[in-house]
Scaffold this motif. Structure first.
Motif, PDB file in Angstrom:
ATOM      1  N   THR A 656      -0.929 -12.226  -2.697  1.00 19.28           N
ATOM      2  CA  THR A 656      -0.096 -13.296  -2.136  1.00 19.28           C
ATOM      3  C   THR A 656       0.470 -14.195  -3.221  1.00 19.28           C
ATOM      4  O   THR A 656       1.660 -14.501  -3.253  1.00 19.28           O
ATOM      5  CB  THR A 656      -0.904 -14.134  -1.134  1.00 19.28           C
ATOM      6  OG1 THR A 656      -1.414 -13.285  -0.112  1.00 19.28           O
ATOM      7  CG2 THR A 656      -0.040 -15.222  -0.516  1.00 19.28           C
ATOM      8  N   SER A 657      -0.401 -14.623  -4.144  1.00 20.42           N
ATOM      9  CA  SER A 657       0.049 -15.561  -5.176  1.00 20.42           C
ATOM     10  C   SER A 657      -0.800 -15.392  -6.426  1.00 20.42           C
ATOM     11  O   SER A 657      -1.907 -14.824  -6.380  1.00 20.42           O
ATOM     12  CB  SER A 657      -0.046 -16.999  -4.660  1.00 20.42           C
ATOM     13  OG  SER A 657      -1.397 -17.310  -4.337  1.00 20.42           O
ATOM     14  N   SER A 685     -15.846 -11.755  -8.684  1.00 19.31           N
ATOM     15  CA  SER A 685     -16.456 -11.488  -7.369  1.00 19.31           C
ATOM     16  C   SER A 685     -15.700 -12.165  -6.239  1.00 19.31           C
ATOM     17  O   SER A 685     -15.797 -11.739  -5.079  1.00 19.31           O
ATOM     18  CB  SER A 685     -17.923 -11.926  -7.376  1.00 19.31           C
ATOM     19  OG  SER A 685     -18.042 -13.306  -7.693  1.00 19.31           O
ATOM     20  N   ALA A 686     -14.925 -13.195  -6.554  1.00 23.95           N
ATOM     21  CA  ALA A 686     -14.129 -13.854  -5.510  1.00 23.95           C
ATOM     22  C   ALA A 686     -13.093 -12.915  -4.921  1.00 23.95           C
ATOM     23  O   ALA A 686     -12.564 -13.168  -3.826  1.00 23.95           O
ATOM     24  CB  ALA A 686     -13.448 -15.096  -6.078  1.00 23.95           C
ATOM     25  N   TYR A 687     -12.801 -11.809  -5.607  1.00 23.70           N
ATOM     26  CA  TYR A 687     -11.772 -10.878  -5.148  1.00 23.70           C
ATOM     27  C   TYR A 687     -12.366  -9.567  -4.645  1.00 23.70           C
ATOM     28  O   TYR A 687     -11.645  -8.588  -4.446  1.00 23.70           O
ATOM     29  CB  TYR A 687     -10.788 -10.617  -6.282  1.00 23.70           C
ATOM     30  CG  TYR A 687     -10.183 -11.887  -6.828  1.00 23.70           C
ATOM     31  CD1 TYR A 687      -9.146 -12.522  -6.161  1.00 23.70           C
ATOM     32  CD2 TYR A 687     -10.683 -12.482  -7.985  1.00 23.70           C
ATOM     33  CE1 TYR A 687      -8.603 -13.707  -6.645  1.00 23.70           C
ATOM     34  CE2 TYR A 687     -10.153 -13.661  -8.478  1.00 23.70           C
ATOM     35  CZ  TYR A 687      -9.111 -14.274  -7.797  1.00 23.70           C
ATOM     36  OH  TYR A 687      -8.579 -15.440  -8.270  1.00 23.70           O
ATOM     37  N   ALA A 688     -13.693  -9.547  -4.446  1.00 29.09           N
ATOM     38  CA  ALA A 688     -14.347  -8.342  -3.938  1.00 29.09           C
ATOM     39  C   ALA A 688     -13.771  -7.968  -2.581  1.00 29.09           C
ATOM     40  O   ALA A 688     -13.463  -8.829  -1.748  1.00 29.09           O
ATOM     41  CB  ALA A 688     -15.850  -8.570  -3.836  1.00 29.09           C
ATOM     42  N   GLY A 689     -13.607  -6.656  -2.371  1.00 29.45           N
ATOM     43  CA  GLY A 689     -13.096  -6.151  -1.100  1.00 29.45           C
ATOM     44  C   GLY A 689     -11.584  -6.135  -0.996  1.00 29.45           C
ATOM     45  O   GLY A 689     -11.047  -5.631   0.000  1.00 29.45           O
ATOM     46  N   ASN A 690     -10.859  -6.646  -1.999  1.00 26.92           N
ATOM     47  CA  ASN A 690      -9.395  -6.700  -1.964  1.00 26.92           C
ATOM     48  C   ASN A 690      -8.823  -5.455  -2.659  1.00 26.92           C
ATOM     49  O   ASN A 690      -9.150  -5.164  -3.803  1.00 26.92           O
ATOM     50  CB  ASN A 690      -8.894  -7.958  -2.671  1.00 26.92           C
ATOM     51  CG  ASN A 690      -7.428  -8.242  -2.403  1.00 26.92           C
ATOM     52  OD1 ASN A 690      -6.627  -7.332  -2.290  1.00 26.92           O
ATOM     53  ND2 ASN A 690      -7.097  -9.526  -2.315  1.00 26.92           N
ATOM     54  N   ALA A 691      -7.954  -4.732  -1.962  1.00 26.86           N
ATOM     55  CA  ALA A 691      -7.393  -3.481  -2.495  1.00 26.86           C
ATOM     56  C   ALA A 691      -6.143  -3.699  -3.323  1.00 26.86           C
ATOM     57  O   ALA A 691      -5.575  -2.736  -3.830  1.00 26.86           O
ATOM     58  CB  ALA A 691      -7.091  -2.519  -1.351  1.00 26.86           C
ATOM     59  N   ASN A 692      -5.693  -4.927  -3.457  1.00 28.04           N
ATOM     60  CA  ASN A 692      -4.412  -5.172  -4.121  1.00 28.04           C
ATOM     61  C   ASN A 692      -4.544  -6.351  -5.083  1.00 28.04           C
ATOM     62  O   ASN A 692      -3.961  -7.406  -4.881  1.00 28.04           O
ATOM     63  CB  ASN A 692      -3.325  -5.427  -3.080  1.00 28.04           C
ATOM     64  CG  ASN A 692      -1.944  -5.500  -3.686  1.00 28.04           C
ATOM     65  OD1 ASN A 692      -1.662  -4.852  -4.689  1.00 28.04           O
ATOM     66  ND2 ASN A 692      -1.070  -6.279  -3.072  1.00 28.04           N
ATOM     67  N   ILE A 693      -5.315  -6.134  -6.151  1.00 26.30           N
ATOM     68  CA  ILE A 693      -5.548  -7.184  -7.144  1.00 26.30           C
ATOM     69  C   ILE A 693      -4.771  -6.843  -8.416  1.00 26.30           C
ATOM     70  O   ILE A 693      -4.942  -5.773  -9.001  1.00 26.30           O
ATOM     71  CB  ILE A 693      -7.044  -7.324  -7.472  1.00 26.30           C
ATOM     72  CG1 ILE A 693      -7.801  -7.838  -6.254  1.00 26.30           C
ATOM     73  CG2 ILE A 693      -7.255  -8.244  -8.662  1.00 26.30           C
ATOM     74  CD1 ILE A 693      -7.400  -9.233  -5.825  1.00 26.30           C
ATOM     75  N   LYS A 694      -3.914  -7.751  -8.826  1.00 28.50           N
ATOM     76  CA  LYS A 694      -3.163  -7.556 -10.056  1.00 28.50           C
ATOM     77  C   LYS A 694      -3.728  -8.499 -11.117  1.00 28.50           C
ATOM     78  O   LYS A 694      -3.853  -9.702 -10.887  1.00 28.50           O
ATOM     79  CB  LYS A 694      -1.684  -7.836  -9.831  1.00 28.50           C
ATOM     80  CG  LYS A 694      -0.783  -7.376 -10.975  1.00 28.50           C
ATOM     81  CD  LYS A 694       0.689  -7.602 -10.636  1.00 28.50           C
ATOM     82  CE  LYS A 694       1.167  -6.615  -9.586  1.00 28.50           C
ATOM     83  NZ  LYS A 694       2.624  -6.739  -9.336  1.00 28.50           N
TER      84      LYS A 694
END
Length: 847
Positions: A656-657, A685-694
């Motif tokens: 998203t941002s 770890s704050a982004y665990a489970g996210n499939a779209n991390i850049k």
């Protein structure tokens, strides 16, 4: 969990069989040495060097050094190296090498008027016995060959042959070797240039035991195309004497420089002289003759001819009557047109003996004849309306006109002339000249010759060895198959989908092109041409291909040290000012950047010396899938030396941002290029489970030069895997015996693998128990064990009365955390003694 890295190191080949694209099909012996039958001490000093023999006119060479010649030894196979004929199988001596006299020097010099292409070094050798030298090196030592930047090429190790003990007898069929010289940046010897090479041995069981070397040669051939035009005046000489066969022999032996094509005028057709000339010039097997006649020669007809003799086969031949002399003898004036093939290139040759008017009249007849040659013959044959529409066109002969008249009628790119005789072409002459001293003996004309590199690199058209294809994030890679030319080759890759040229390669030596910073999901088209580095810049036809740029989604565990020479899955951002680049060694700007990689040989860095000004940014990014991760973490090495570094930041985009500065360092963090790299560990770890991390590395400079931040050794994995890696490196790898630190290994052979030892905080190098001794207090038993605090692993004690799998349980058993250092906790277990016996185990379950 262990991170495994693969490194691809360059190999120095034992020998290479890469073909070269010379003018002729086969290599010739430029300088060879096969007869060492003279005295034992001969050829040891340069002053007593042995002269070379060879197949190419006006090329010489010398050989000296080593332990001298051994006249009773020798190779019996009769060839230089694997296949180049020596001419006999006589045992006529060898040059010997010993550790105490370890070198043989040999050279080749171009005394001709043409460029010479150095193709290969070949030789035969026998190690004689197990005490002989074991390793052999071949060097380019010195000379006139240049490097890629135009300077003198430094001493270069071309090949190293190791463990060469072959046990062959002093007189035997020696082992054959062949080495391609394409490693040299420059393989062309221009007229007057020389190249020096050196064999050198090392390592032997006995220093005075010898290695025998025989049939040493440098192979190659002329690197260009050469043509000569000559009016031989019937072979009579300037005094109009009768035909003299010796004049033709002198012309062959004393003046010709190995020209590929000879164009002759006034070749007397009568009395068998043409047959005689063909016999004398028998190394020109392809001939084409056109007979001219007089229409008025007192009371009889006379015949003479024009002729073309060639070392290269004709593809086609044709002749046409152009004009008849307006007065005097009224000779017919034919022109000849032949084509020859050089590789895939067709050369067009027009040969003409022009009209001659005894009643001068300002050369009007001669001008008319040359104009008719152009308009009525050259144009129709080639299907053109102007000479500049032609390529690889040569027009030559006795034009009977002054230079200014010829250039007005035939405005070609290049002209070589001497009065009436001309060589005109649409390509630049590499070298040219006259055989002026031959005129007194053979003709009243001097011969005119010219050499031209008019052959495009081979193969033509080009082919792909690696067609355009996605190669990492936002990148497309391609590679052209082996392309060769005696004058060296360069390539131009064009991204035809981007009109402004910003994604073109420019002319480069490498046949590989990596186009970066491309948009995801867009298909890009490419074309590539190759050209040689001659004055003519002969170019191949264009090769085309296309591919879609894709930003790869990376699924951890992930490791990247940029050893492939690219940015891997990291794409250049499209909204920044300059690029990150792959590099090895120190950076381009002084007092900035690391002196080398932290892991392997390559790393990425942002070159501050970009010339764009202050506070410019450079960013690279990669896309990751964290959907199956519970505690993603990132580790990378960084080096920040340079007084004008503004910052280095790791940013995260969650789909998203952007969140900038998840990790952030400003100003330089190191004091010299040789400082050890630092390591960053970032909790994601704050982004665990996210499939779209850049993830994005972003940097800026406060000024434009000394600001070269660098990154290397990037890893993305579960946090616990980094913990295991650090533990194994300190607990196992640091051990003097260096046992295996793989998670599944068990170096202490106590039944627990390394991963279990790590989870239970036991010693992987010592057979020990995970639990403390049990103690009994009343009706209970207690013991302790340690366990690592891991979100993805459950570790607990269980009990059973009969050891069946279904009977294990935790009911009645209590566990209490009695110590916690943040990473390891100590557990005290209490077990009721309410049965005759109980079995206890520690169960480890990974989720």
């Amino acid at each position: 969990m262990r991170r495994i890295k693969l490194y691809l190191a360059p190999l120095l080949p034992f020998f290479s069989l890469i073909p070269t694209a010379g003018l002729q099909a086969d290599d010739k012996v430029l300088a060879g040495w096969n007869d060492f039958s003279s005295a034992y001490a001969a050829h040891r000093a340069e002053s007593g060097a042995k002269a070379a023999v060879g197949d190419v006119k006006n090329v010489s060479g010398s050989l000296w050094g080593g332990d001298g010649a051994r006249h009773t030894w020798g190779s019996t196979d009769g060839t230089y190296g694997p296949s180049q004929a020596v001419g006999n199988t006589d045992t006529n001596g060898v040059m010997s090498l010993r550790i105490d006299r370890p070198t043989i020097q040999f050279s080749v010099k171009n005394n001709s008027t043409r460029n010479i292409h150095l193709s290969k070094v070949v030789f035969d050798f026998a190690s004689i016995n197990g005490n002989s030298p074991q390793n052999l090196n071949l060097y380019y030592e010195s000379g006139d060959l240049t490097n890629a930047n135009g300077g003198s090429q430094a001493e270069t190790l071309l090949a190293r042959w190791e463990s060469i003990l072959n046990g062959l007898g002093a007189t035997s069929d020696y082992e054959d070797k062949e080495l391609d010289l394409s490693q040299l940046a420059d393989q062309i010897l221009a007229p007057g240039e020389e190249a020096n090479f050196r064999f050198e041995v090392d390592t032997a069981n006995v220093n005075n035991q010898a290695l025998g070397m025989d049939n040493i040669a440098i192979l190659g051939d002329y690197a260009d195309f050469s043509i000569v035009t000559y009016n031989i005046h019937g072979g009579k000489g300037s005094g109009d004497s009768t035909y003299n066969r010796q004049n033709i022999i002198d012309f062959r032996d004393n003046f010709l420089q190995g020209e590929d094509v000879i164009c002759l005028q006034e070749v007397d057709f009568q009395n068998g002289w043409w047959t005689d000339i063909k016999s004398i010039l028998s190394d020109y097997p392809y001939t084409y003759q056109t007979v001219n006649e007089t229409t008025k020669y007192w009371w009889s007809t006379s015949e003479t001819s024009i002729a073309i003799l060639s070392k290269i086969p004709f593809e086609s031949t044709h002749s046409q009557l152009i004009q008849t002399d307006p007065g005097g003898d009224e000779w017919e004036r034919h022109a000849q047109y032949v084509t020859i093939k050089l590789g895939n290139d067709t050369v067009h040759i027009f040969h003409f003996h022009n009209t001659y008017n005894f009643n001068d009249n300002d050369f009007e007849s001669e001008k008319e004849g040359l104009t008719k040659l152009r308009d009525n013959y050259v144009y129709p044959q080639l299907g053109i309306t102007a000479l500049n529409q032609a390529d690889k066109l040569i027009m030559l002969g006795d034009f009977n006109l002054l230079h200014e008249d010829v250039t007005e009628i035939l405005p070609t790119t290049d002209h070589k002339y001497n009065g009436r005789d001309h060589v005109n072409s649409m390509k630049v002459h590499s070298h040219d000249g006259h055989y002026t001293t031959v005129s007194a003996a053979l003709s009243d004309h001097p011969a005119v010759w010219a050499t031209m590199d008019i052959q495009a690199p081979s193969p033509n058209p080009l082919t792909w060895s690696f067609a355009p294809a996605t190669f990492g994030a936002g990148s497309i890679k391609m590679e052209v198959s082996l392309t060769t030319d005696p004058a060296e080759v360069e390539y131009y890759f064009t991204n035809t989908s981007v009109a402004d040229g910003s994604h073109d390669s420019g002319w480069q030596d490498s046949p590989v092109y990596l186009d970066t910073g491309l948009d995801d999901g867009v298909t890009y088209s490419y074309s590539v041409v190759a050209r040689d580095k001659s004055a003519n810049a002969n170019a191949s036809g264009a090769l085309t291909g296309s591919a879609m740029a894709v930003i790869n989604t990376v699924t951890p565990p992930y490791s990247e040290s940029f050893e492939a020479g690219t940015s891997g899955d990291w794409a250049q951002s499209t909204d920044d000012d300059y690029n990150w680049m792959n590099h090895t060694g120190g950076t381009e700007t002084a007092a900035s950047g690391p002196s080398g990689a932290s892991d392997g040989s390559y790393y990425l860095y942002a070159e501050g010396h970009h010339g764009l000004g202050a506070y410019k940014t450079s960013s690279i990014e990669a896309l990751f899938d964290f959907s199956s991760m519970t505690s993603p973490s990132m580790r990378f090495d960084y080096h920040m030396y340079g007084p004008y570094i503004d910052y280095l930041s790791l940013d995260v985009h969650d789909g998203t941002s952007w969140t900038n500065g998840v990790w952030f360092k400003d100003n330089q963090q190191h004091s010299s290029s040789s400082d050890q790299w630092s390591t960053a560990d970032i909790d994601l770890s704050a982004y665990a489970g996210n499939a779209n991390i850049k993830l994005r590395f972003r940097t800026a400079n406060t000024r434009w030069n000394a600001a070269d931040p660098a990154i290397d050794n990037i890893q993305v994995d579960e946090a616990q895997n980094f913990s295991y890696q650090a533990w194994s490196e300190s607990s196992i790898v640091a051990d003097p015996d260096n046992p295996d630190n793989a998670p599944t290994a068990d170096p202490d052979q106590d039944g627990m693998n390394n991963e279990t030892e790590w989870m239970l905080n036991t010693d992987p190098l010592k057979s020990d128990s995970a639990v403390s001794p049990m103690t009994q207090e009343g009706e209970t038993m207690t013991f302790e064990y340690s366990r690592r605090k891991l979100e993805s692993v459950t570790i607990q004690a269980e009990w059973s009365s009969d050891l069946t799998e279904s009977s294990w349980k935790t009911i009645g058993l209590t566990e209490e955390v009695t110590a916690d250092d943040g990473d390891i906790e100590t557990i005290t277990v209490t077990v009721p003694m309410d049965m005759e016996h109980k079995f206890i185990r520690i169960k480890v379950v990974q989720h």
